[in-house]
Write a protein that holds these residues in place. Sequence first.
Motif, mmCIF file in Angstrom:
data_model
loop_
_atom_site.group_PDB
_atom_site.id
_atom_site.type_symbol
_atom_site.label_atom_id
_atom_site.label_comp_id
_atom_site.label_asym_id
_atom_site.label_seq_id
_atom_site.Cartn_x
_atom_site.Cartn_y
_atom_site.Cartn_z
ATOM 1 N N VAL A 2 -1.716 8.683 6.404
ATOM 2 C CA VAL A 2 -0.600 7.755 6.280
ATOM 3 C C VAL A 2 -0.033 7.806 4.865
ATOM 4 C CG1 VAL A 2 0.046 5.321 6.319
ATOM 5 C CG2 VAL A 2 -1.511 6.225 8.056
ATOM 6 N N GLN A 3 1.281 7.945 4.783
ATOM 7 C CA GLN A 3 1.950 7.942 3.481
ATOM 8 C C GLN A 3 3.252 7.158 3.561
ATOM 9 O OE1 GLN A 3 2.271 12.153 2.280
ATOM 10 N NE2 GLN A 3 0.707 11.715 0.742
ATOM 11 N N LEU A 4 3.547 6.457 2.484
ATOM 12 C CA LEU A 4 4.823 5.774 2.314
ATOM 13 C C LEU A 4 5.325 6.130 0.921
ATOM 14 C CD1 LEU A 4 2.658 3.471 3.730
ATOM 15 C CD2 LEU A 4 4.905 2.504 4.257
ATOM 16 N N VAL A 5 6.557 6.576 0.830
ATOM 17 C CA VAL A 5 7.118 7.011 -0.435
ATOM 18 C C VAL A 5 8.469 6.330 -0.639
ATOM 19 C CG1 VAL A 5 7.878 8.953 -1.823
ATOM 20 C CG2 VAL A 5 5.949 9.236 -0.250
ATOM 21 N N GLU A 6 8.542 5.525 -1.692
ATOM 22 C CA GLU A 6 9.783 4.827 -2.011
ATOM 23 C C GLU A 6 10.680 5.688 -2.902
ATOM 24 O OE1 GLU A 6 6.344 1.749 -2.232
ATOM 25 O OE2 GLU A 6 6.762 3.797 -2.904
ATOM 26 N N SER A 7 11.958 5.478 -2.784
ATOM 27 C CA SER A 7 12.933 6.130 -3.651
ATOM 28 C C SER A 7 14.193 5.271 -3.699
ATOM 29 C CB SER A 7 13.272 7.541 -3.146
ATOM 30 O OG SER A 7 13.859 7.480 -1.862
ATOM 31 N N THR A 91 14.855 -7.611 -11.134
ATOM 32 C CA THR A 91 14.164 -6.531 -11.830
ATOM 33 C C THR A 91 12.678 -6.556 -11.511
ATOM 34 O OG1 THR A 91 15.772 -6.454 -13.642
ATOM 35 C CG2 THR A 91 13.558 -5.603 -14.089
ATOM 36 N N ALA A 92 12.168 -5.435 -11.020
ATOM 37 C CA ALA A 92 10.768 -5.350 -10.611
ATOM 38 C C ALA A 92 10.487 -3.933 -10.116
ATOM 39 C CB ALA A 92 10.465 -6.351 -9.497
ATOM 40 N N VAL A 93 9.214 -3.668 -9.900
ATOM 41 C CA VAL A 93 8.826 -2.486 -9.143
ATOM 42 C C VAL A 93 8.795 -2.898 -7.667
ATOM 43 C CG1 VAL A 93 7.054 -0.755 -8.725
ATOM 44 C CG2 VAL A 93 7.480 -1.577 -11.061
ATOM 45 N N TYR A 94 9.475 -2.126 -6.855
ATOM 46 C CA TYR A 94 9.570 -2.415 -5.427
ATOM 47 C C TYR A 94 8.654 -1.484 -4.634
ATOM 48 C CZ TYR A 94 13.436 -5.622 -6.114
ATOM 49 O OH TYR A 94 14.200 -6.706 -6.493
ATOM 50 N N ALA A 112 -2.484 -9.095 2.267
ATOM 51 C CA ALA A 112 -3.726 -8.641 2.909
ATOM 52 C C ALA A 112 -3.481 -8.062 4.298
ATOM 53 C CB ALA A 112 -4.723 -9.791 2.987
ATOM 54 N N MET A 113 -2.330 -8.390 4.904
ATOM 55 C CA MET A 113 -2.022 -7.896 6.252
ATOM 56 C C MET A 113 -1.434 -6.480 6.219
ATOM 57 S SD MET A 113 -2.912 -10.279 8.332
ATOM 58 C CE MET A 113 -4.295 -10.646 7.229
ATOM 59 N N TYR A 114 -1.175 -5.978 5.027
ATOM 60 C CA TYR A 114 -0.586 -4.631 4.891
ATOM 61 C C TYR A 114 -1.675 -3.662 4.457
ATOM 62 C CZ TYR A 114 3.924 -6.955 5.231
ATOM 63 O OH TYR A 114 4.996 -7.696 5.665
ATOM 64 N N HIS A 115 -1.874 -2.632 5.224
ATOM 65 C CA HIS A 115 -3.012 -1.757 4.992
ATOM 66 C C HIS A 115 -2.669 -0.505 4.196
ATOM 67 C CE1 HIS A 115 -5.099 -3.644 8.759
ATOM 68 N NE2 HIS A 115 -5.014 -4.473 7.747
ATOM 69 N N TYR A 116 -1.406 -0.164 4.121
ATOM 70 C CA TYR A 116 -0.994 1.029 3.382
ATOM 71 C C TYR A 116 0.231 0.700 2.535
ATOM 72 C CZ TYR A 116 -4.103 3.554 6.506
ATOM 73 O OH TYR A 116 -5.197 3.982 7.203
ATOM 74 N N TRP A 117 0.226 1.232 1.300
ATOM 75 C CA TRP A 117 1.277 0.938 0.331
ATOM 76 C C TRP A 117 1.819 2.221 -0.275
ATOM 77 C CZ3 TRP A 117 2.746 -4.114 -1.095
ATOM 78 C CH2 TRP A 117 1.984 -5.134 -0.508
ATOM 79 N N GLY A 118 3.091 2.171 -0.654
ATOM 80 C CA GLY A 118 3.663 3.251 -1.428
ATOM 81 C C GLY A 118 3.359 3.068 -2.899
ATOM 82 N N GLN A 119 3.873 3.983 -3.716
ATOM 83 C CA GLN A 119 3.577 3.967 -5.146
ATOM 84 C C GLN A 119 4.561 3.121 -5.934
ATOM 85 O OE1 GLN A 119 5.347 6.262 -3.694
ATOM 86 N NE2 GLN A 119 7.097 6.522 -5.073
ATOM 87 N N GLY A 120 5.664 2.749 -5.309
ATOM 88 C CA GLY A 120 6.637 1.873 -5.952
ATOM 89 C C GLY A 120 7.784 2.617 -6.598
ATOM 90 N N THR A 121 8.914 1.911 -6.714
ATOM 91 C CA THR A 121 10.085 2.438 -7.407
ATOM 92 C C THR A 121 10.667 1.322 -8.268
ATOM 93 O OG1 THR A 121 12.202 3.602 -7.116
ATOM 94 C CG2 THR A 121 11.693 1.895 -5.506
ATOM 95 N N GLN A 122 11.020 1.674 -9.494
ATOM 96 C CA GLN A 122 11.482 0.671 -10.463
ATOM 97 C C GLN A 122 12.950 0.337 -10.232
ATOM 98 O OE1 GLN A 122 9.778 -0.942 -13.211
ATOM 99 N NE2 GLN A 122 11.674 -2.151 -13.199
ATOM 100 N N VAL A 123 13.238 -0.943 -10.194
ATOM 101 C CA VAL A 123 14.609 -1.432 -10.155
ATOM 102 C C VAL A 123 14.826 -2.301 -11.392
ATOM 103 C CG1 VAL A 123 16.255 -2.919 -8.955
ATOM 104 C CG2 VAL A 123 14.794 -1.351 -7.650
ATOM 105 N N THR A 124 15.834 -1.944 -12.183
ATOM 106 C CA THR A 124 16.154 -2.704 -13.382
ATOM 107 C C THR A 124 17.607 -3.142 -13.318
ATOM 108 O OG1 THR A 124 14.559 -1.434 -14.679
ATOM 109 C CG2 THR A 124 16.217 -2.690 -15.895
#
Length: 127
Positions: A2-7, A91-94, A112-124
């Motif tokens: 499983v992978q999630l990738v934000e952009s 402004t945050a990492v999403y 806690a209900m989310y089992h897989y996360w992406g690495q995040g993308t910065q929004v400023t």
Amino acid sequence: QVQLVESGGGLVQPGGSLRLSCATSGFTLANYAIGWFRQAPGKEREGVSCSSSSNGSTYYADSVKGRFTISRDNAKNTVYLQMNNLKPEDTAVYYCARYRGPVPYGLWRSRAMYHYWGQGTQVTVSS
């Protein structure tokens, strides 16, 4: 796996717009709710929005209602977060994350209900 990738993050002026994408792989997107969270420096990670899979329901934090829109394209294995009228406090990492099932109901904000996360993308958001 499983992978999630934000952009789609970046620097934008107040009042501007961005569209974040969450590309998923390793599972059938149509079977899972997907949430967007954000974390600002020194603050806890908070739920922004969530898209359920089986009934089409969407959920939003009060702070983003009317400005952000979540959508999904199951054929493209991608979930989007359209962000309009951005404010400095956005402004945050999403992060996008996969919920444990298709419909989160009242638990969509629970990390806690989310089992897989992406690495995040910065929004400023800044002038």
